[in-house]
Motif scaffolding. Structure first.
Motif, mmCIF file in Angstrom:
data_model
loop_
_atom_site.group_PDB
_atom_site.id
_atom_site.type_symbol
_atom_site.label_atom_id
_atom_site.label_comp_id
_atom_site.label_asym_id
_atom_site.label_seq_id
_atom_site.Cartn_x
_atom_site.Cartn_y
_atom_site.Cartn_z
ATOM 1 N N PRO A 116 1.000 -1.155 -0.007
ATOM 2 C CA PRO A 116 0.186 0.040 -0.050
ATOM 3 C C PRO A 116 0.756 1.632 -0.565
ATOM 4 O O PRO A 116 1.478 1.268 1.086
ATOM 5 N N SER A 117 0.692 2.221 -0.794
ATOM 6 C CA SER A 117 1.236 3.953 -0.784
ATOM 7 C C SER A 117 -0.069 4.292 -0.302
ATOM 8 O O SER A 117 -0.601 3.720 0.636
ATOM 9 N N SER A 118 0.032 5.559 -0.223
ATOM 10 C CA SER A 118 -1.043 6.789 0.172
ATOM 11 C C SER A 118 -1.276 8.046 -0.547
ATOM 12 O O SER A 118 -0.042 8.942 -0.822
ATOM 13 N N ILE A 119 -1.655 8.757 0.168
ATOM 14 C CA ILE A 119 -1.964 10.052 -0.920
ATOM 15 C C ILE A 119 -1.019 10.335 0.383
ATOM 16 O O ILE A 119 -0.502 12.359 -0.301
ATOM 17 N N ALA A 120 0.106 10.674 1.070
ATOM 18 C CA ALA A 120 1.063 10.672 1.626
ATOM 19 C C ALA A 120 2.624 11.590 0.617
ATOM 20 O O ALA A 120 2.947 11.626 0.842
ATOM 21 N N VAL A 121 2.121 10.004 -0.870
ATOM 22 C CA VAL A 121 2.863 10.574 -0.970
ATOM 23 C C VAL A 121 2.953 12.040 -2.222
ATOM 24 O O VAL A 121 3.816 12.741 -2.625
ATOM 25 N N PHE A 122 1.719 12.985 -2.423
ATOM 26 C CA PHE A 122 1.401 13.931 -2.258
ATOM 27 C C PHE A 122 2.348 15.598 -1.187
ATOM 28 O O PHE A 122 2.560 15.026 0.030
ATOM 29 N N GLN A 133 -3.415 11.444 -11.244
ATOM 30 C CA GLN A 133 -2.381 9.785 -10.832
ATOM 31 C C GLN A 133 -0.457 10.747 -10.882
ATOM 32 O O GLN A 133 -0.274 10.157 -10.095
ATOM 33 N N THR A 134 -0.773 11.196 -12.319
ATOM 34 C CA THR A 134 0.881 11.509 -12.316
ATOM 35 C C THR A 134 0.782 13.324 -11.739
ATOM 36 O O THR A 134 -0.041 13.769 -13.410
ATOM 37 N N THR A 135 1.858 13.641 -11.187
ATOM 38 C CA THR A 135 1.784 14.958 -11.265
ATOM 39 C C THR A 135 3.102 15.742 -10.080
ATOM 40 O O THR A 135 3.784 14.333 -9.762
ATOM 41 N N ILE A 136 2.901 16.390 -10.017
ATOM 42 C CA ILE A 136 4.292 17.067 -8.697
ATOM 43 C C ILE A 136 4.063 15.971 -7.237
ATOM 44 O O ILE A 136 3.107 16.292 -6.658
ATOM 45 N N MET A 137 5.003 15.618 -7.293
ATOM 46 C CA MET A 137 5.210 15.181 -5.442
ATOM 47 C C MET A 137 5.850 15.334 -4.815
ATOM 48 O O MET A 137 6.831 14.773 -5.425
ATOM 49 N N ASP A 138 5.676 16.261 -3.762
ATOM 50 C CA ASP A 138 6.803 16.495 -2.748
ATOM 51 C C ASP A 138 6.244 16.353 -1.720
ATOM 52 O O ASP A 138 6.276 17.617 -0.895
ATOM 53 N N PRO A 139 5.973 15.697 -0.767
ATOM 54 C CA PRO A 139 6.093 14.710 0.604
ATOM 55 C C PRO A 139 6.700 16.036 0.812
ATOM 56 O O PRO A 139 7.999 16.015 1.429
ATOM 57 N N THR A 140 6.185 16.592 2.179
ATOM 58 C CA THR A 140 7.117 16.965 3.352
ATOM 59 C C THR A 140 7.265 15.702 4.902
ATOM 60 O O THR A 140 7.394 16.641 5.870
ATOM 61 N N THR A 141 6.696 14.572 4.800
ATOM 62 C CA THR A 141 6.932 14.272 6.043
ATOM 63 C C THR A 141 7.064 12.708 5.298
ATOM 64 O O THR A 141 7.772 12.060 4.571
ATOM 65 N N VAL A 142 8.040 12.250 7.003
ATOM 66 C CA VAL A 142 9.088 11.027 7.004
ATOM 67 C C VAL A 142 7.796 10.062 6.317
ATOM 68 O O VAL A 142 8.629 9.461 5.439
ATOM 69 N N TYR A 143 6.682 10.016 6.971
ATOM 70 C CA TYR A 143 6.124 8.776 6.064
ATOM 71 C C TYR A 143 5.764 8.749 4.787
ATOM 72 O O TYR A 143 6.130 7.919 3.869
ATOM 73 N N GLY A 144 5.480 10.158 4.224
ATOM 74 C CA GLY A 144 5.493 10.572 2.560
ATOM 75 C C GLY A 144 6.159 10.207 1.377
ATOM 76 O O GLY A 144 6.404 9.646 1.014
ATOM 77 N N ILE A 145 7.826 10.477 2.502
ATOM 78 C CA ILE A 145 9.067 10.092 2.126
ATOM 79 C C ILE A 145 9.037 9.069 1.205
ATOM 80 O O ILE A 145 9.544 8.681 0.239
ATOM 81 N N SER A 146 8.669 8.028 2.633
ATOM 82 C CA SER A 146 9.387 6.835 3.093
ATOM 83 C C SER A 146 7.991 5.618 1.466
ATOM 84 O O SER A 146 8.218 4.944 0.881
ATOM 85 N N LYS A 147 6.711 6.491 1.587
ATOM 86 C CA LYS A 147 6.132 5.774 0.523
ATOM 87 C C LYS A 147 6.434 5.804 -0.379
ATOM 88 O O LYS A 147 6.116 5.350 -1.593
ATOM 89 N N GLN A 148 6.697 7.320 -0.740
ATOM 90 C CA GLN A 148 7.122 7.544 -2.640
ATOM 91 C C GLN A 148 7.983 7.205 -2.555
ATOM 92 O O GLN A 148 8.603 6.525 -3.757
ATOM 93 N N THR A 149 9.252 7.323 -1.979
ATOM 94 C CA THR A 149 10.388 6.301 -2.444
ATOM 95 C C THR A 149 9.454 4.682 -2.685
ATOM 96 O O THR A 149 10.254 4.328 -3.329
#
Ligand code: AKB
Length: 313
Positions: A116-122, A133-149
């Protein structure tokens, strides 16, 4: 007949419901639940359970071989609010468990995997409404960074190693069976527990904070449905946007008041407000609809009714 399924992180909010749903669908003994701790009575008594730390590759491999696992779902994760407090532990759990599973699939010890990923990737620069679906992704949280990675690794393992990985970007999930833990969207569950006890609820987000949400039954259906989809239909191997409803704490409180007229809410935003402010208001899930026929069933009204009926009984 479906081959054996392994659930990693089976005792958490999503893991519990997913395990029970898959056991009902494929038979209790075909779904092996695993976690670092034991779970609810229903989960433990309905089928096989193994203590397993998803950050340990050898242990995961041993389990896959022992049960001749065909597909695995990795539901172990540290969510957004908790991850801000324990960045090292969050990174270790969220990334190493995924790496282990991807590597297990690369060497063909499992055939198909879900993560599972999350809306936290945004993040703050992502378009807020109807986030594509495909857009700017600049997560500012630890969780979001881990999901984007994690999403990038999923895509990489599919391209380079042919790993059959499927993934969804879950919004906030609302459920009554198992409590959530450590998320920013958890208020949308806590509020129901307070409402049925006749207690005033102090919300940790501001009254007008709009976030994408989904009832758990829809999330489980989406998960099973993408796993059952013909691989050729899956165009997105990082993770799919999925959506159901979006609402603010005030809108949720007003819907609850329709059933419990004297329900009271007050607002005392804390550090979770900054996390919520960095996330989208609503999500465009047209690609999931087109590729594998995704369609939600539960809106705010229906979710509220289900939550109140089930929590009361
Ligand atoms: C959280 O709030 O951290 C999660 C999520 C949106 O992924 N529910």
């Amino acid at each position: 007949m479906h081959g054996p399924i392994l659930i990693l992180g089976a005792c958490g909010q999503i893991g519990t419901e997913l395990t029970l749903a898959l056991r009902e669908r494929f038979g209790n003994n075909r779904v092996i639940a695993s976690d670092i701790r034991e779970g609810s009575e229903l989960l433990m008594s309905s089928g096989p359970f193994e203590l397993l730390d998803a950050t340990q590759y050898e242990a995961m491999e041993k389990m896959a071989v022992k049960y001749n696992i065909e597909e695995a779902y990795l539901m172990a994760a540290m969510l957004s609010a908790k991850a801000e407090k324990f960045p090292d532990r969050a990174w270790h759990l969220n990334i190493n468990s995924l790496f282990n599973l991807l590597n297990l699939a690369r060497v063909k010890k499992v055939k198909k995997i879900f993560w599972p990923s999350s809306i936290a990737v945004f993040g703050p620069k992502t378009p807020k409404d109807c986030t594509p679906q495909t857009t700017i992704m600049d997560p500012t949280t630890v969780y979001g960074i881990s999901k984007q990675t994690g999403e990038r690794w999923c895509s990489y393992y599919f391209e380079k190693h042919g790993v059959d990985i499927r993934s969804l970007r879950y919004p906030g999930l609302i459920s009554w069976r198992t409590p959530p833990g450590g998320g920013t969207t958890d208020y949308a569950i806590d509020i129901f527990h307070n409402a049925i006890r006749g207690k005033e609820y102090t919300c940790f987000l501001k009254e007008d904070t709009k976030l994408p949400m989904m009832y758990m039954d829809d999330a489980i259906r989406a998960t099973i449905s993408i796993m059952e989809c013909d691989p050729h239909k899956i165009r997105e191997r990082s993770s799919y946007n999925i959506a159901a409803m979006s609402f603010t704490p005030t809108e949720l409180a007003q819907t609850i008041e329709g059933h419990i007229p004297d329900f009271k809410i007050k607002y005392k935003p804390d550090f979770r407000q900054a996390i919520a402010d960095s996330w989208p208001n609503s999500i465009d899930d047209s690609m999931a609809r087109e590729d594998w026929g995704w369609q939600y069933h539960y809106d705010l009204k229906k979710t509220t009714e289900e939550m109140l009926v089930n929590l009361r009984s």
